[in-house]
Design an enzyme around this catalytic site. Structure first.
Site, PDB file in Angstrom:
ATOM      1  N   ASP A 114      -1.809   0.755  -1.514  1.00  0.00           N
ATOM      2  CA  ASP A 114      -1.410  -0.891  -1.710  1.00  0.00           C
ATOM      3  C   ASP A 114      -1.848  -1.611  -0.394  1.00  0.00           C
ATOM      4  O   ASP A 114      -1.634  -2.826  -0.391  1.00  0.00           O
ATOM      5  CB  ASP A 114       0.257  -0.788  -1.580  1.00  0.00           C
ATOM      6  CG  ASP A 114       0.685  -0.677  -2.855  1.00  0.00           C
ATOM      7  OD1 ASP A 114       0.006  -0.857  -3.810  1.00  0.00           O
ATOM      8  OD2 ASP A 114       1.599   0.033  -3.039  1.00  0.00           O
ATOM      9  N   ASP A 172      -1.980  -0.362 -11.321  1.00  0.00           N
ATOM     10  CA  ASP A 172      -1.861  -1.193 -10.108  1.00  0.00           C
ATOM     11  C   ASP A 172      -2.957  -1.073  -8.809  1.00  0.00           C
ATOM     12  O   ASP A 172      -3.576  -2.067  -8.592  1.00  0.00           O
ATOM     13  CB  ASP A 172      -0.622  -1.196  -9.241  1.00  0.00           C
ATOM     14  CG  ASP A 172       0.584  -0.993 -10.060  1.00  0.00           C
ATOM     15  OD1 ASP A 172       0.278  -0.206 -11.314  1.00  0.00           O
ATOM     16  OD2 ASP A 172       1.741  -1.191  -9.823  1.00  0.00           O
TER      17      ASP A 172
HETATM   18  N1  GLY Z   1       2.332  -2.324  -7.594  1.00  0.00           N
HETATM   19  C1  GLY Z   1       3.893  -2.140  -8.217  1.00  0.00           C
HETATM   20  C2  GLY Z   1       4.497  -3.159  -8.869  1.00  0.00           C
HETATM   21  O1  GLY Z   1       3.507  -3.963  -9.589  1.00  0.00           O
HETATM   22  O2  GLY Z   1       5.753  -3.231  -9.014  1.00  0.00           O
END
Ligand code: GLY
Length: 403
Positions: A114, A172
């Site tokens: 992330d 994601d």
């Molecule tokens: N990247 C985590 C979410 O979209 O909840």
């Protein structure tokens, strides 16, 4: 003759004055959206002025604050940068710099994929709006940390270090590639770009079903690179379409096309967009948190998925020959998010801008709540919308104040 001329001038004046008024009226919703976001972000900045944490959502009626290592830490600083850009108000520049600088240590953090979200939404916007060499350095070092999670057998970046998966990669993760592309450009180190491209190609091959909907989590076997499992973590079921996941995929491939000009990514983004547009059945186009949620029409909506989709479609609309269909769809989302149903009232909603998102429903976490990333992509959508329509938002804000 003279009377005729005066009459013509008067008619012309009345015509142009009425056009101008109509134009102002047409964008009242946009002026209001910027005013609300401005007030909410100012309120939050003031209320957390002494904190080194970042507002994420609401928990038990209170503002949920998280430290810099939370995956959402970059969104609040990023929203402040966007607000500065929309309004030109120096207050937001000061706040944006302050909260961005609190994230400095992330550049060496190798514990999550992330990092792209965390560092690019904050420092990436700082570099765009107020560039300097030390920001560039943070971006390059962060890209190095993110690249350390790449496996050349699997040809993808590892997403998480928790759970029972051998090597989980989530849809994601497409959102973290921008940091690599950017770092490659400023460092002239092609390694970052190549990793981003490999990751996008592997995801394209394994994450999508025949109808261009996406699984959430693909796990790989590190020794051979083979797929170990396909399933979900945050969605309703392994075979369902988790709304935010679909939005991340659309945004990610649209961005990949912009970075590479490889037409395969554009074609892929179009296919995902078409899948989304055909599958979201709600009247206001704000999706249920999962397209296959069992309790539709009573399932919670996810404004965050709508905001990400909106930002991506606005971008996509500028990249294809006839983007009007994407633009109109995005415009409907944006107007609906800007209505009383989703846009907070000033002073309420613990200072967040949008209401009604879903974080992680299967874990019973963040259901029908504001989320800082819904706010971030909403502001990004406003910015993109205004750019496409040629609206000067600073002028719009000033005119709105003067009324
Ligand atoms: N990247 C985590 C979410 O979209 O909840």
């Amino acid at each position: 003759m003279k009377t005729n001329l005066i009459f013509t001038l008067l008619i012309s004046y009345a015509f142009f004055a009425s056009c101008n008024k109509t134009q102002q009226e047409d964008y009242n919703w946009l002026a209001n959206a910027i005013e609300v976001s401005s007030s909410q972000l100012r309120l939050t900045s003031e209320e957390i002025a002494d904190s080194t944490k970042f507002p994420r959502s609401i928990k038990n009626g209170e503002r949920r604050l998280e430290d810099l290592y939370d995956w959402t830490s970059g969104f609040f600083p990023g929203s402040l940068w966007y607000e500065y850009e929309l309004t030109g108000d120096k207050y937001f520049e000061t706040q944006a710099s302050k909260f961005t600088n609190l994230l400095h240590d992330l550049k060496d953090y190798k514990g999550t994929h992330d990092l792209g979200f965390m560092v690019f939404c904050s420092y990436g916007n700082a570099e765009r709006l107020s560039p300097n060499d030390s920001i560039k350095q943070v971006l390059i070092e962060s890209a190095e940390s993110l690249a350390s999670r790449y496996n050349d057998t699997i040809k993808a970046i590892r997403s998480w270090d928790f759970g029972d998966w051998s090597y989980p990669v989530i849809i994601d993760n497409m959102m973290n590639l921008k940091l690599l592309f950017y770092a490659s450009d400023i460092s002239k180190n092609e390694k970052f770009r190549n990793i981003a491209i490999q990751h996008a190609n592997t995801t394209m091959k394994n994450h999508f079903r025949d109808n261009y909907s996406s699984y959430h989590v693909i796990s790989y076997l590190p020794v051979t690179g083979a797929v170990e499992s396909k399933g979900t973590f945050q969605g309703y079921s392994d075979n369902s379409s988790w709304a935010r996941g679909q939005a991340w995929g659309l945004y990610g491939y649209t961005e990949c096309f912009e970075e590479t000009k490889d037409k395969r990514y554009l074609d892929f983004a179009i296919k995902i967009a078409d899948y989304i547009m055909k599958s979201v059945k709600t009247e206001d186009l704000i999706p249920y948190w999962d397209y296959n949620a069992p309790d539709i029409p009573n399932a919670p909506r996810d404004a965050s998925a709508a905001a990400v989709t909106c930002a991506a479609l606005l971008d996509l609309s500028t990249l294809v020959e006839n983007g009007d269909e994407y633009f109109k769809y995005a415009e409907t989302i944006l107007k609906n998010l800007s209505s009383d149903k989703y846009l907070a009232k000033i002073g309420e909603n613990q200072g967040f801008i949008l209401m009604h998102s879903v974080g992680h429903l299967p874990a019973d976490s963040e259901i029908d709540t504001p989320l800082n990333y819904a706010d971030y992509y909403y502001l990004e959508s406003i910015k993109r919308y205004a750019a496409i329509k040629g609206i000067d938002t600073k002028k719009l804000v000033a005119e709105n104040k003067a009324r």
